[in-house]
Design a protein around this motif. Structure first.
Motif, short mmCIF file in Angstrom:
data_model
loop_
_atom_site.label_atom_id
_atom_site.label_comp_id
_atom_site.label_asym_id
_atom_site.label_seq_id
_atom_site.Cartn_x
_atom_site.Cartn_y
_atom_site.Cartn_z
N SER A 5 0.84 -1.20 0.00
CA SER A 5 0.00 0.00 0.00
C SER A 5 0.87 1.25 0.00
CB SER A 5 -0.95 -0.01 1.19
OG SER A 5 -0.26 -0.28 2.38
N CYS A 6 0.33 2.30 -0.56
CA CYS A 6 1.03 3.57 -0.71
C CYS A 6 1.14 4.30 0.63
CB CYS A 6 0.28 4.43 -1.72
SG CYS A 6 0.91 6.11 -1.87
N HIS A 7 2.30 4.87 0.91
CA HIS A 7 2.48 5.62 2.16
C HIS A 7 1.67 6.90 2.18
CE1 HIS A 7 5.27 8.04 -0.25
NE2 HIS A 7 5.07 8.98 0.65
N ALA A 8 1.37 7.46 1.02
CA ALA A 8 0.69 8.75 0.97
C ALA A 8 -0.82 8.64 1.08
CB ALA A 8 1.07 9.48 -0.32
N CYS A 9 -1.42 7.67 0.35
CA CYS A 9 -2.88 7.61 0.33
C CYS A 9 -3.45 6.31 0.88
CB CYS A 9 -3.39 7.83 -1.10
SG CYS A 9 -3.02 6.47 -2.24
N GLY A 10 -2.61 5.29 1.04
CA GLY A 10 -3.08 4.02 1.58
C GLY A 10 -3.66 3.08 0.55
N PRO B 201 -0.63 4.65 -8.59
CA PRO B 201 -1.66 4.94 -9.59
C PRO B 201 -2.82 5.78 -9.03
CG PRO B 201 -1.61 2.60 -9.07
CD PRO B 201 -0.48 3.24 -8.32
N ALA B 202 -3.02 5.75 -7.72
CA ALA B 202 -4.15 6.48 -7.13
C ALA B 202 -3.82 7.95 -6.84
CB ALA B 202 -4.59 5.80 -5.84
N CYS B 203 -2.62 8.23 -6.31
CA CYS B 203 -2.31 9.61 -5.89
C CYS B 203 -1.05 10.19 -6.53
CB CYS B 203 -2.19 9.68 -4.38
SG CYS B 203 -0.70 8.89 -3.72
N ASP B 204 -0.35 9.41 -7.31
CA ASP B 204 0.87 9.84 -8.01
C ASP B 204 2.05 10.09 -7.07
OD1 ASP B 204 1.85 10.11 -10.61
OD2 ASP B 204 1.88 12.30 -10.44
N ALA B 205 2.00 9.56 -5.86
CA ALA B 205 3.15 9.67 -4.94
C ALA B 205 4.25 8.72 -5.42
CB ALA B 205 2.74 9.31 -3.53
N ASN C 221 8.06 4.02 1.93
CA ASN C 221 7.54 2.77 1.37
C ASN C 221 8.53 1.62 1.51
OD1 ASN C 221 4.93 3.30 0.52
ND2 ASN C 221 5.62 4.19 -1.41
N CYS C 222 9.68 1.87 2.09
CA CYS C 222 10.72 0.84 2.20
C CYS C 222 10.52 0.01 3.47
CB CYS C 222 12.09 1.51 2.24
SG CYS C 222 13.47 0.32 2.32
N ARG C 223 10.80 -1.27 3.36
CA ARG C 223 10.64 -2.14 4.53
C ARG C 223 11.71 -1.88 5.59
NH1 ARG C 223 12.52 -7.22 5.58
NH2 ARG C 223 14.55 -7.63 4.73
N HIS C 224 12.78 -1.18 5.23
CA HIS C 224 13.83 -0.86 6.20
C HIS C 224 13.54 0.42 6.98
CE1 HIS C 224 16.32 -4.01 4.59
NE2 HIS C 224 16.32 -3.47 3.40
N HIS C 225 12.54 1.19 6.56
CA HIS C 225 12.26 2.47 7.22
C HIS C 225 11.78 2.23 8.65
CE1 HIS C 225 9.92 6.01 8.37
NE2 HIS C 225 10.86 6.66 7.72
N ASP C 226 12.40 2.95 9.58
CA ASP C 226 12.04 2.87 10.99
C ASP C 226 12.38 4.23 11.62
OD1 ASP C 226 11.68 2.38 13.68
OD2 ASP C 226 13.00 0.64 13.75
#
Length: 113
Positions: free
Chosen positions: A4-9, A25-29, A36-41
């Protein structure tokens, strides 16, 4: 792989690796972004659990990180840990009432007995 998109879900389906210029495709983020990275913390150094990653200043913008792996970006939108702690405290009656003035609480804390 659905995510899922971090900006719009919105649910995003990507075949293969995520390109640097791919967008939701939904919000153009931008999808190749730290959020959106799995390493982000947010609690890790430079907000990344990957120790060899170069620091990225704008976590929402596309970047050229070679260590990027698509994760569930929308999970970061669901609420911060601070909000979770407040909700848990409220559940057990430990949260301050909304009507309580923080200055009164501070004065009560340091009031001489």
């Amino acid at each position: 792989m659905p995510t899922s998109c971090h900006a719009c879900g919105a649910e995003v389906r990507v075949q293969g690796p995520v390109g640097r210029r791919e967008t939701c495709p939904a919000c153009d983020a931008e999808l190749h972004a730290c959020l959106n990275c799995r390493h982000h913390d947010a609690s890790a150094a430079h907000a990344c659990r990957e120790p060899h990653a170069d620091p990225v200043l704008d976590k929402e913008a596309a970047n050229a990180c070679d260590l990027f792996q698509l994760g569930d970006g929308a999970s970061r939108r669901r609420g911060s840990s601070r909000a979770a702690h407040h909700a848990l405290a409220a559940l057990f009656g430990e949260a301050p009432s909304a009507a309580e003035d923080p200055r009164d609480a501070l004065e009560a804390l340091f009031r001489k007995k």
